[in-house]
Design a protein around this motif. Structure first.
Motif, PDB file in Angstrom:
ATOM      1  N   UNK A   1       0.928  -1.142   0.103  1.00 37.71           N
ATOM      2  CA  UNK A   1      -0.232  -0.064  -0.025  1.00 37.71           C
ATOM      3  C   UNK A   1       0.959   1.067  -0.044  1.00 37.71           C
TER       4      UNK A   1
ATOM      5  N   UNK B   1       4.246   7.488  -3.523  1.00 34.73           N
ATOM      6  CA  UNK B   1       4.828   8.376  -2.200  1.00 34.73           C
ATOM      7  C   UNK B   1       5.286   7.450  -1.539  1.00 34.73           C
TER       8      UNK B   1
ATOM      9  N   UNK C   1      -6.742   2.626  -7.213  1.00 32.86           N
ATOM     10  CA  UNK C   1      -5.781   3.216  -6.383  1.00 32.86           C
ATOM     11  C   UNK C   1      -5.824   2.658  -5.126  1.00 32.86           C
ATOM     12  N   UNK C   2      -4.551   2.114  -4.331  1.00 34.07           N
ATOM     13  CA  UNK C   2      -4.611   1.571  -3.109  1.00 34.07           C
ATOM     14  C   UNK C   2      -3.952   0.426  -3.206  1.00 34.07           C
TER      15      UNK C   2
ATOM     16  N   UNK D   1      -4.055  -7.210   3.460  1.00 35.56           N
ATOM     17  CA  UNK D   1      -3.972  -6.409   2.135  1.00 35.56           C
ATOM     18  C   UNK D   1      -5.076  -5.816   1.831  1.00 35.56           C
ATOM     19  N   UNK D   2      -4.878  -4.876   0.781  1.00 39.29           N
ATOM     20  CA  UNK D   2      -6.010  -4.138   0.363  1.00 39.29           C
ATOM     21  C   UNK D   2      -6.967  -5.136  -0.761  1.00 39.29           C
TER      22      UNK D   2
ATOM     23  N   UNK E   1     -13.815   3.820  -9.452  1.00 44.12           N
ATOM     24  CA  UNK E   1     -12.485   3.268  -9.559  1.00 44.12           C
ATOM     25  C   UNK E   1     -11.622   3.977 -10.696  1.00 44.12           C
TER      26      UNK E   1
ATOM     27  N   UNK F   1      -9.013  11.591  -8.635  1.00 50.34           N
ATOM     28  CA  UNK F   1      -9.329  12.062  -7.303  1.00 50.34           C
ATOM     29  C   UNK F   1      -9.205  13.367  -7.338  1.00 50.34           C
TER      30      UNK F   1
ATOM     31  N   UNK G   1      -3.259   5.059   4.335  1.00 54.78           N
ATOM     32  CA  UNK G   1      -3.312   3.679   3.928  1.00 54.78           C
ATOM     33  C   UNK G   1      -2.463   3.081   4.959  1.00 54.78           C
TER      34      UNK G   1
ATOM     35  N   UNK H   1     -10.768  -3.255   3.197  1.00 57.87           N
ATOM     36  CA  UNK H   1      -9.592  -3.104   3.531  1.00 57.87           C
ATOM     37  C   UNK H   1      -8.615  -2.179   2.676  1.00 57.87           C
ATOM     38  N   UNK H   2      -7.680  -1.272   3.242  1.00 58.95           N
ATOM     39  CA  UNK H   2      -7.060  -0.560   2.547  1.00 58.95           C
ATOM     40  C   UNK H   2      -7.075   0.872   2.527  1.00 58.95           C
TER      41      UNK H   2
ATOM     42  N   UNK I   1      -1.337  12.566  -2.083  1.00 57.03           N
ATOM     43  CA  UNK I   1      -1.212  11.932  -3.224  1.00 57.03           C
ATOM     44  C   UNK I   1      -2.423  10.977  -3.629  1.00 57.03           C
ATOM     45  N   UNK I   2      -2.403  10.309  -4.417  1.00 56.24           N
ATOM     46  CA  UNK I   2      -3.654   9.584  -4.788  1.00 56.24           C
ATOM     47  C   UNK I   2      -4.253   8.630  -3.819  1.00 56.24           C
ATOM     48  N   UNK I   3      -5.332   8.753  -3.157  1.00 59.69           N
ATOM     49  CA  UNK I   3      -5.927   8.092  -2.201  1.00 59.69           C
ATOM     50  C   UNK I   3      -6.517   6.756  -2.414  1.00 59.69           C
ATOM     51  N   UNK I   4      -6.728   5.942  -1.956  1.00 60.15           N
ATOM     52  CA  UNK I   4      -7.647   4.517  -2.066  1.00 60.15           C
ATOM     53  C   UNK I   4      -8.978   4.933  -2.481  1.00 60.15           C
ATOM     54  N   UNK I   5      -9.133   5.472  -3.502  1.00 67.49           N
ATOM     55  CA  UNK I   5     -10.679   6.321  -4.138  1.00 67.49           C
ATOM     56  C   UNK I   5     -11.880   5.426  -3.702  1.00 67.49           C
ATOM     57  N   UNK I   6     -11.645   4.174  -4.377  1.00 65.81           N
ATOM     58  CA  UNK I   6     -12.888   3.415  -4.346  1.00 65.81           C
ATOM     59  C   UNK I   6     -13.122   3.075  -2.973  1.00 65.81           C
ATOM     60  N   UNK I   7     -12.220   2.535  -2.240  1.00 67.06           N
ATOM     61  CA  UNK I   7     -12.344   2.127  -0.759  1.00 67.06           C
ATOM     62  C   UNK I   7     -13.065   3.240   0.158  1.00 67.06           C
TER      63      UNK I   7
ATOM     64  N   UNK J   1     -16.767   3.496  -0.788  1.00 65.01           N
ATOM     65  CA  UNK J   1     -17.377   2.591   0.205  1.00 65.01           C
ATOM     66  C   UNK J   1     -17.497   2.714   1.615  1.00 65.01           C
TER      67      UNK J   1
END
Lengths: 404, 404
Positions: free
Chosen positions: A82, A86, A237-238, A281-282, B46, B50, B82, B237-238, B279-285, B288
């Motif tokens: 993850x 960065x 992403x993630x 994990x994700x 997805x 972002x 993350x 998760x993530x 930076x790019x976050x875990x957008x989809x998670x 949710x």
């Protein structure tokens, strides 16, 4: 409008975003179908324990497929982590400096090794800055080029200086050489061999392939490590992919200071020893990546994806080159990216009009990065050739309507 | 079978996994519906940048909803990061030691501050170990209890020692106090106030709420920071949630050594300054999670979720207590978890039979953690009361069939 995209399935648009970016429709359909009940297991992947047999198969298959399509040698580990680019800016440095290889070399030298950074744009610069932040000694092998011929001298990352002018450190003083193969913001993409041939083979090369991973075959065996965020060519992403030569995971446990600086969550060896699952994990995002890997294999693998990538890019660059007075492409032709194509129109007003007219044809996410302006069209693996054809048809129409 | 679950929607099962774990069906339905085209935007979440206006609204709404349901005071930042608990084990320590508060206190003391860890099970122990790895000075305020009365002395984390015996450090020598409010493996859950009342108010309390977050109201204002992985009560998760008092984000920039130890990807201030998107976050998670927050609000908020949580747990514990000769619950009744209920049956053979018979009734993921064995039933927010009723009915049937 002469070209209509109203027949795209599910009312979808042509999405040229630089990332997160478009995914294969067939992958999304499979994700949708299995969302509440994955293959009869009675639950969503999102709800599935990472320690279950089913999930073990999902992550195992994802790795196996990736190894096949990328032809990953056995002496390389594949890790799903993850933290994106960065995270790996720091991880690359911290892991290498906790390695036996760097530790021993440092002892021989009697002082801290430096790290060579080829600065071709924002992302390689980001890697360099992180190492400086963490107390490392990054050396800019070069930092962009001052353009003499371009109309806009502010674009200093549109090319690379000649290899003969690169200020690579001496091998015995250098921990690793780092570069970013494709700079999404500046639209610069480098051939791997340009770097690999220039670097002494004793120095591991670390490459950020976040934005061109899986778009062409790569000789993994020439790299020390490859890092890549998933959100361009691989999935949501993630998830961050790391492919690392196993000998670089060896530690000199007496070098406590270097290990103390490396948090577990960034520790490649910690992930390697536990099959990418030392902690949760994700899970869902890795599952989607696995489907994308399978899709890539079904397309015919990376040779086919490379042909498609070149075909898409050629369409757009041909249009730019056919009307250089109208479409101004600032990037050195030798290093033009096939993933992210940047160009300017004669005026900011025309650029705004271009974005607005494109949106009316369901062609979106074309605005250049906020630091640079202009137009950027991103053509990752999942963009069908048809999408590039639609975009170029629009360019042509716009040109016909607006050029003098 | 007297109880059938064959009428669960979508052929789903009762999933009692400890995490990743069951999610609200209505949330999954909405995710599924919008998977290929999010609310007419022509793309999946997805695939969405972002930096787009639409995604800005998604993450903004997620934060706003969370702030409402948790009643987060204005002087606290909410961060989506993350790396899960493992990432925050390091981040909590590294950020606090880069803070002005700790830096100044350390200068006054003239040496490194220690960090107090209440070790109630594997996860709090994990936090302690990470600090030791990173060169910190963790102090175990206690490390489980040696049980004199229990049949199985290997269960040393089934209770807490009395507060009077806790070896808390002196406030002027302590950077923070850390605890994990619910230990998923050992089934131990502590009332927040037990810790908060014992700690000197000048010392910030850091709490890992990964597994009981959003299951009951919390007085955020009494904490220095709360960290929580999403994959129990919040989403996939993530994503890792951090809620931190803003004054703890202030830095003494002259303390270069502490800042050098903190990679950007774990830097709370870096995320705070950029609205969780440096930076790019875990957008989809995160999307949710936002839907789950909205669902929690629609249920009536945390007071209602707390009533449900107590009702579910009571059903199972009542059954355990009604047949203590058959269902052996090793945890001190004062600290029994409402999230993860662990118990043993008279023999390993009966436990295996219990798992097999449960599966026949679509009741799954009941196996205790590999380190502990036995049975574990996890009852997070998204488990309907009906699920607990089905489980207890099965327990009863199994008891009737197998007790002597």
């Amino acid at each position: 409008m002469s070209h209509s995209t109203s027949d795209l399935p599910y009312g979808r648009v042509w999405n040229f975003a630089a990332g997160p970016s478009t995914l294969p429709v067939s992958v999304l359909e499979e994700v949708q179908r299995d969302l509440l009940n994955y293959k009869g297991h009675g639950m969503s992947i999102m709800e599935m324990s990472h320690r279950s047999k089913e999930y073990g198969k999902i992550i195992g298959d994802a790795e196996a497929t990736l190894r096949r399509i990328l032809n990953v040698p056995d002496n390389y580990s594949v890790l799903f982590m993850q933290g994106g680019g960065t995270g790996e800016f720091a991880a690359a440095y911290l892991n290498l400096f906790a390695s036996k290889a760097v530790s021993e070399k440092q002892r021989r030298l009697g002082r801290q090794l430096s790290c060579d950074y080829l600065v071709t744009g924002k992302w390689s610069k980001g890697g360099l800055k992180e190492v400086a932040r963490l107390g490392g000694k990054p050396n800019a092998v070069f930092d962009g080029v001052v353009s003499n011929t371009e109309a806009e001298p502010s674009v200093s990352y549109g090319s690379l200086p000649p290899v003969s002018s690169w200020k690579l450190g001496r091998p015995e003083e250098t921990a690793f050489v780092y570069y970013c193969e494709n700079e999404t913001i500046h639209g610069v993409e480098m051939p791997s061999d340009l770097v690999l041939d220039a670097v002494d083979p004793s120095v591991p090369v670390i490459c950020d392939m976040s934005s061109n991973m899986l778009s062409r075959p790569v000789d993994i065996s020439r790299f020390g490590a490859i890092i890549a965020g998933a959100q361009k060519n691989m999935g949501p992403a993630g998830v961050t992919l790391v492919i690392v030569r196993k000998d670089l995971l060896e530690r000199d446990d007496s070098d406590k200071e270097a290990i103390q600086r490396l948090p577990s969550v960034l520790d490649w060896r910690y992930f390697d020893k536990a099959g990418s699952m030392p902690h949760t994990p994700p899970t869902f995002s890795i599952y989607v990546c696995g489907l994308v890997f399978k899709w890539a294999e079904e397309q015919g693998g990376l040779e086919v994806l490379q042909k498609l990538r070149e075909a898409r890019a050629k369409l757009v660059y041909n249009m730019i080159d056919a009307h250089p007075d109208f479409f101004h492409g600032p990037v050195d032709k030798r290093y033009r990216s096939a993933m992210n194509i940047v160009f300017n129109l004669p005026t900011p007003e025309l650029e705004a009009q271009f974005l607005a007219d494109a949106a009316k044809r369901n062609i979106i996410q074309l605005k250049g990065h906020r630091s640079l302006g202009g137009i950027r069209v991103s053509l990752y693996n999942a963009m069908p050739l048809e999408g590039a054809i639609e975009f170029v048809a629009f360019m042509k129409d716009f040109y016909n309507e607006h050029h003098n």
